[in-house]
Design an enzyme around this catalytic site. Structure first.
Site, short mmCIF file in Angstrom:
data_model
loop_
_atom_site.label_atom_id
_atom_site.label_comp_id
_atom_site.label_asym_id
_atom_site.label_seq_id
_atom_site.Cartn_x
_atom_site.Cartn_y
_atom_site.Cartn_z
CG HIS B 155 4.56 -42.21 3.89
ND1 HIS B 155 3.74 -42.90 3.04
CD2 HIS B 155 4.44 -42.78 5.09
CE1 HIS B 155 3.16 -43.88 3.70
NE2 HIS B 155 3.56 -43.84 4.95
S1 FES Z 1 3.94 -40.69 0.21
FE1 FES Z 1 3.77 -42.69 1.02
S2 FES Z 1 2.00 -43.37 0.03
FE2 FES Z 1 2.23 -41.42 -0.81
#
Ligand code: FES
Ligand code: HEM
Lengths: 422, 190
Positions: B155
């Site tokens: 993410h």
């Molecule tokens: S940014 Fe969501 S798990 Fe690493």
């Protein structure tokens, strides 16, 4: 159940004997043959039957898969490969089960949107609707755990990301989230221990689901079916008996659905899945791009749209929880969107938002995708929390026909058959 | 039943006592069914491992498995150390060191996330504090993110060369486990 009479009359001696002791045939006859259904149901009403079929199909294919599957981190991946390559007809059973999960969700989403469009959640169908939302939740839990079973890269990392959602509770009460996550995992990371318990629950939940479906249908048969006009059955001419009318229409819908189902199962069995799940799970390497199965994508997009960890989790669960309150959020006096000229636009905007969120959920979490995910997440919630209460208030609905018969046959003929509003 | 509804009688007492007994008994019976899911003693016992550091040259990194979790060990270059120490505290998303060997409120300076005299080594649990993916940055070809440390592709979380979260949804710096240098080139984790 709803106050219609059963036309069942046992003819054989055994039939009479059983009827006096356990009137089960009488009950089935009353609910599956005599049950009055609105005469104007369209094909969107065939998805209830299709969904029941999907549940039975998943249970039947699942039980035979379970005869060959090994729920351990070392053996799971290979056992699924063995099912696909060696077990007699294993390729077919496995494809039916994996594609079946997608088809189940496809049918469920159509069924839910049908309910939203025709106002099927409004009184007196609130409990029926709430049981439906519970079924949706149980389906999601079942499919999530099922997807972990082949123990490929997406299985492992999907489980890791989703179970870690609970760790966000650490920011409310220190250690709470970690405690829950380690309890779910049975260790300090997702491992074979986790796989084993998910398998046990994946076997259990479909039967819970079957129980919920029983309650859902019971509630349906108490209040009766809604119809495209949003009108209830008021007189005999508004209705036709379930068999043969609804049964045969359901059969037509079912065959169309089965064509699609078989097309995927036979020609595109892996189209709806992710290629990375054919790489064995590796706890040291995260795939570059983790995506859930397509049916979770809108919720995944909502999770990623919110820039805070806890906030994202709350929004994601909130997106489902809000469905429970729909019967009270919609303030309109009219059920069917067919007679709601203003709300109709918002309904399609909502449907578009869900599709857009689904598409965005499949994209990496980068600048413009996140921006649009925020826009549509905003509308998703605004639709329920702002549009539903307000539009119901302000809108002037179109004139609703006096009865189902009138809607089908026109005012004159309808009036003759169904003299006065009861 | 007693005629005077105000006055608790023997029956009320029995109902209450039976109810309480059933509730306590139910809770006690439930407990083993919940507790069985927690990590057992065997999982807890895989507590410590030793790692030889001499093969890891400056600029290189290795990942070892500890308690089923990946542990990042990076031999940092002087530039990477300089970049980490130069960061002002108010530029950090998470101001706490997250070093299990130090008190909780220790600030996240580079020094507090490494060991005195061994600042060239950064040793951390390689699990993104967002939703548990393993960040990229250990291998040569990996993207190391905007701050030259690690990048979590799930993410989009960026960590700096001291493993501190700088950008993206992760809320905390990468966890520094308890470890000790047993010799100049060997550590014991856990
Ligand atoms: S940014 Fe969501 S798990 Fe690493
Ligand atoms: C609500 C019903 C069900 C749903 C939605 C569902 C969903 C799923 C999904 C999505 C998978 C992963 C498929 C893949 O990608 O390989 C799966 C696998 C599996 N399921 Fe189910 N399932 C259901 C019912 C059942 C039942 C009742 C059983 C057994 C008793 C079962 C046994 C299995 C087994 C053994 C696997 C692993 C084999 C495989 O991956 O193909 N399932 N399920």
């Amino acid at each position: 159940m709803s106050g219609h009479e059963s036309t069942y009359e046992p003819t054989t001696a055994f039939g009479k004997w059983l009827d006096a002791r356990l009137p089960i045939v009488r009950m089935v006859h009353a609910q599956a043959v005599d049950f009055p259904t609105p005469r104007n149901l369209n094909y969107w009403w065939t998805f209830g039957g299709i969904l029941s079929f999907c549940l039975v199909a998943q249970i039947v294919t699942g039980i035979v898969l379970a005869m060959h599957y090994q729920p351990s981190a070392e053996l799971a991946f290979d056992s699924v490969e063995r099912i696909r390559r060696d077990v007699n007809f294993g390729w077919l059973l496995r494809n039916l089960h994996a594609v079946g999960a997608s088809m189940f969700f496809l049918a469920a989403y159509i069924h839910i949107f049908r309910g939203l469009y025709y106002g099927s959640y409004k009184a007196p169908r609130e409990v029926l609707w709430i049981i439906g939302v519970l079924i949706f939740l149980a389906m999601m839990a079942t499919a999530f755990m099922g997807y972990s079973l082949p123990w490929g890269q997406m299985s492992l990392w999907g489980v890791t990301v989703i179970t870690n959602l609970f760790s966000s509770l650490d920011s409310i009460w220190k250690g709470l989230g970690t405690t829950i996550v380690e309890w779910l995992w049975g260790g300090y990371s997702v491992s074979g221990v986790t796989l084993n318990r998910f398998y046990a629950l994946h076997y259990l939940l479909p039967f819970v689901l079957a129980g919920l479906v029983g309650l859902h249908i019971w509630a349906l048969h108490v209040v009766g079916q809604n119809s495209p006009t949003g009108l209830d059955i008021k007189t005999k001419s508004d209705s036709v008996p379930f068999t043969p009318y609804a049964t045969s229409k359901d059969a037509v819908g079912m065959f169309a659905f089965l064509l699609l189902f078989c097309w995927f199962a036979f020609f595109l069995p892996d189209y709806l899945g992710h290629a990375d799940n054919y790489i064995p799970a590796n706890p040291l390497v995260t795939p570059p791009h983790i995506v859930p199965e397509w049916y979770f994508l809108p919720f995944y997009a909502i999770l990623r749209a919110i820039p805070s960890k806890l906030g994202g989790v709350i929004a994601m669960f909130g997106a489902i929880a809000v469905l429970f309150f729909v019967p009270w959020l919609d303030t309109s006096k009219v059920r069917s969107t067919k007679y709601r000229p203003l709300y109709r636009w918002f309904f399609w905007l909502f449907a578009f938002s869900c599709l857009a969120l689904g598409w965005l959920g499949s994209k990496p979490a980068e600048a413009e995708y996140v921006f649009w995910a925020r826009v549509f997440t905003f509308y998703y919630f605004a639709h329920f929390l702002i549009v539903m209460p307000l539009v119901g208030w302000f809108e002037t609905p179109l004139k609703v026909p006096g009865s189902i018969t009138e809607a089908v046959l026109g005012k004159d003929k309808g009036a003759k058959l169904a003299p006065a509003k009861s | 039943m007693a005629l005077d509804a105000e006055e608790p009688d023997r029956r009320d007492f029995l109902v209450l006592a039976a109810g309480a007994f059933a509730a306590v008994g139910g809770a006690m019976t439930l407990w083993p069914f919940i507790q069985q899911m927690n990590p057992d003693a065997g999982a807890q016992a895989l507590a410590s491992i030793e790692v030889e550091l001499s093969p890891v040259k400056e600029g290189q990194a290795i990942t070892v498995l500890w308690r089923g979790k990946p542990v990042f060990i990076r031999h940092r270059t002087p530039e990477e150390i300089k970049a980490a120490t130069a960061v002002p505290m108010d530029a950090l998303v998470d101001p706490l060191a997250r070093n299990d060997a130090l008190p909780e409120d220790t600030p996240a300076t580079d020094l507090n996330r490494t060991k005195d005299g061994h600042e060239n080594w950064i040793i951390m649990v390689g699990i993104c504090t967002h939703l548990g993916c393993i960040p990229k940055g250990q291998s040569m070809g990996d993207s190391k993110g905007d701050f030259g440390g690690w990048f979590c592709p799930c993410h989009g979380s960026h960590y700096d060369t001291a493993g501190r979260i700088r950008k993206g949804p992760a809320p905390r710096n990468l966890e520094v486990p308890v470890y000790n240098f047993v010799s100049d080139t060997k550590i014991k984790i856990g």
